[in-house]
Design an enzyme around this catalytic site. Structure first.
Site, PDB file in Angstrom:
ATOM      1  N   HIS A   1       0.810  -1.232   0.000  1.00 19.93           N
ATOM      2  CA  HIS A   1       0.000   0.000   0.000  1.00 19.93           C
ATOM      3  C   HIS A   1       0.836   1.272   0.000  1.00 19.93           C
ATOM      4  O   HIS A   1       0.303   2.347  -0.290  1.00 19.93           O
ATOM      5  CB  HIS A   1      -0.933   0.039   1.216  1.00 19.93           C
TER       6      HIS A   1
HETATM    7 ZN    ZN Z   1      -4.129  -6.996   3.033  1.00 16.51          ZN
END
Ligand code: ZN
Ligand code: ZN
Length: 390
Positions: free
Chosen positions: A132
């Site tokens: 992320h």
């Molecule tokens: Zn995840």
């Protein structure tokens, strides 16, 4: 090329610790390595501790002002700058965060280098998969994006085609963003639908841009998807893309948070299906990547005792060509370690007792079925851009 796989491991990676109330408990890494050792897999691979990624490597993906902000927060967590996603609920600042995040990134970068140079066919870094993190900010428990850094390093070494397949329950948004306009990288993410889960991206219509148009493929699975649907979706999308793209290296991310016991998401996948996808990725690397070049990473996973260690121990076994029999009884020494560290009882076997099967996409689909609709949306959005039939 060495027949032995490399397992990247340095005990210090367990310092990636956002604190007691944070779901990403580093005990999951320690318990995974403990289980790898309990099955003797550390003797079936070369265990390698690489050095931390340096500034020039981090800069392959991350902005210099962001790296400076991480360094500042690392030296003094009180100075964490929330404009960079640091010092937030998801990404609290802690002393030494730059050093340990760089160390994890260094393991993935070194795994990529070893595979590229033919020192090994397969390399695993289950402490990585922090997909992320964005070029200019922390996000979703991720500080530096080690998958993107590993891929960027492959490109720097001359790779022209790298495929990234991400089966974490969350969208691999940071990796997708890093190569959004780069035709050399194909990113494929299977995840729970953005309507019901962080980071609310990963819609089928996200397909890349510019020269990289068609270079991102997203399969947004309905909440509740179980083994049969998950495997059906994987096989309906991934093999065809890799057969066409013919990557020089396959990089995969195996977040274990697809599991039905995971507390943060809503898919219902078993350990046995996770293992089946790991084995499929291994097979696909041999079938379509140059000389089977495969870099396998960890990722999310918040059932830290029951799921993560078993899942990634299977991953190491598969990469080592010494797969662990799912019927295996887990050594009591490891269960003692679990109890000592967590006061929880560890699982007894390497299986959830499932025998996953799925229906092949080639046999047809049901336009009224939600899973089939998800697969179809992905194929319709991305496949024509790659010259493939929907
Ligand atoms: Zn995840
Ligand atoms: Zn192999």
């Amino acid at each position: 090329m060495s027949g032995r796989a490399q397992l990247m491991w340095d005990d210090a990676v367990t310092g990636y610790d956002f604190g007691d109330s944070h779901p990403m408990d580093p005990v999951r890494l320690a318990l995974t390595m403990g289980l790898v050792r309990a099955f003797g897999l550390d003797r079936a691979v070369d265990v390698v501790a690489a050095k931390a990624a340096g500034e020039s490597t981090l800069r392959l993906v991350h902005r210099s002002d962001y790296v400076a902000a991480v360094r500042a927060a690392s030296a003094d967590p009180g100075r964490a700058d929330q404009n960079y996603g640091l010092g937030t609920v998801d990404d609290p600042a802690f002393a030494g965060m730059h050093e340990v995040s760089s160390l994890i990134a260094g393991q993935s970068v070194a795994a990529a280098e070893a595979v590229w140079r033919g020192q090994t066919g397969h390399a695993v870094n289950f402490s990585g998969g922090l997909h992320h993190a964005m070029p200019g900010s922390a996000s979703g428990f991720c500080i530096y994006n080690d998958p993107a850094l590993a891929i960027a390093r492959l490109l720097e070494l001359g790779a022209e085609r790298v495929a990234y397949v991400d089966v974490d329950v969350h969208h691999g948004d940071g990796v997708q963003a890093a190569f959004w306009e780069d035709p050399r990288v194909l990113t494929v993410s299977l995840h729970e639908h953005p309507r019901t889960l962080f980071p609310q991206t990963g819609w089928p219509e996200e397909t890349g841009a510019g020269a990289g148009e068609g270079g991102a493929v997203n399969v947004a699975l309905p909440a509740g998807t179980g083994d049969a649907g998950w495997l059906r979706a994987f096989h309906a999308v991934v093999p065809e893309l890799l057969a066409d793209f013919r990557p020089q290296v396959l990089v995969t991310q195996h977040g274990a948070d697809t599991h039905f016991e995971d507390p943060l998401a809503h898919l219902a996948v078993s350990l046995d299906a996770q293992r089946a996808v790991m084995a499929a990725c291994h097979d696909l690397a041999h079938e379509y990547a140059d000389e089977g070049r495969w870099v396998a990473l960890g990722g999310g996973g918040y059932a830290v005792v029951d799921v993560v260690p078993r899942s990634w121990t299977h991953l190491v076994g598969i990469a080592a060509h010494a797969p662990v029999d799912p019927e295996s009884v887990i050594p009591s020494s490891w269960r003692d370690e679990v109890y000592a560290r967590t006061r929880q009882l560890g699982p007894a076997r390497m299986t959830d007792g499932r025998t996953p099967s799925w229906k092949s996409w080639e046999e047809g689909y049901d336009p009224a079925d939600r899973l089939d609709q998800a697969v179809l949306a992905s194929r319709r959005a991305a496949f024509p851009l790659r010259g493939l039939l929907t």
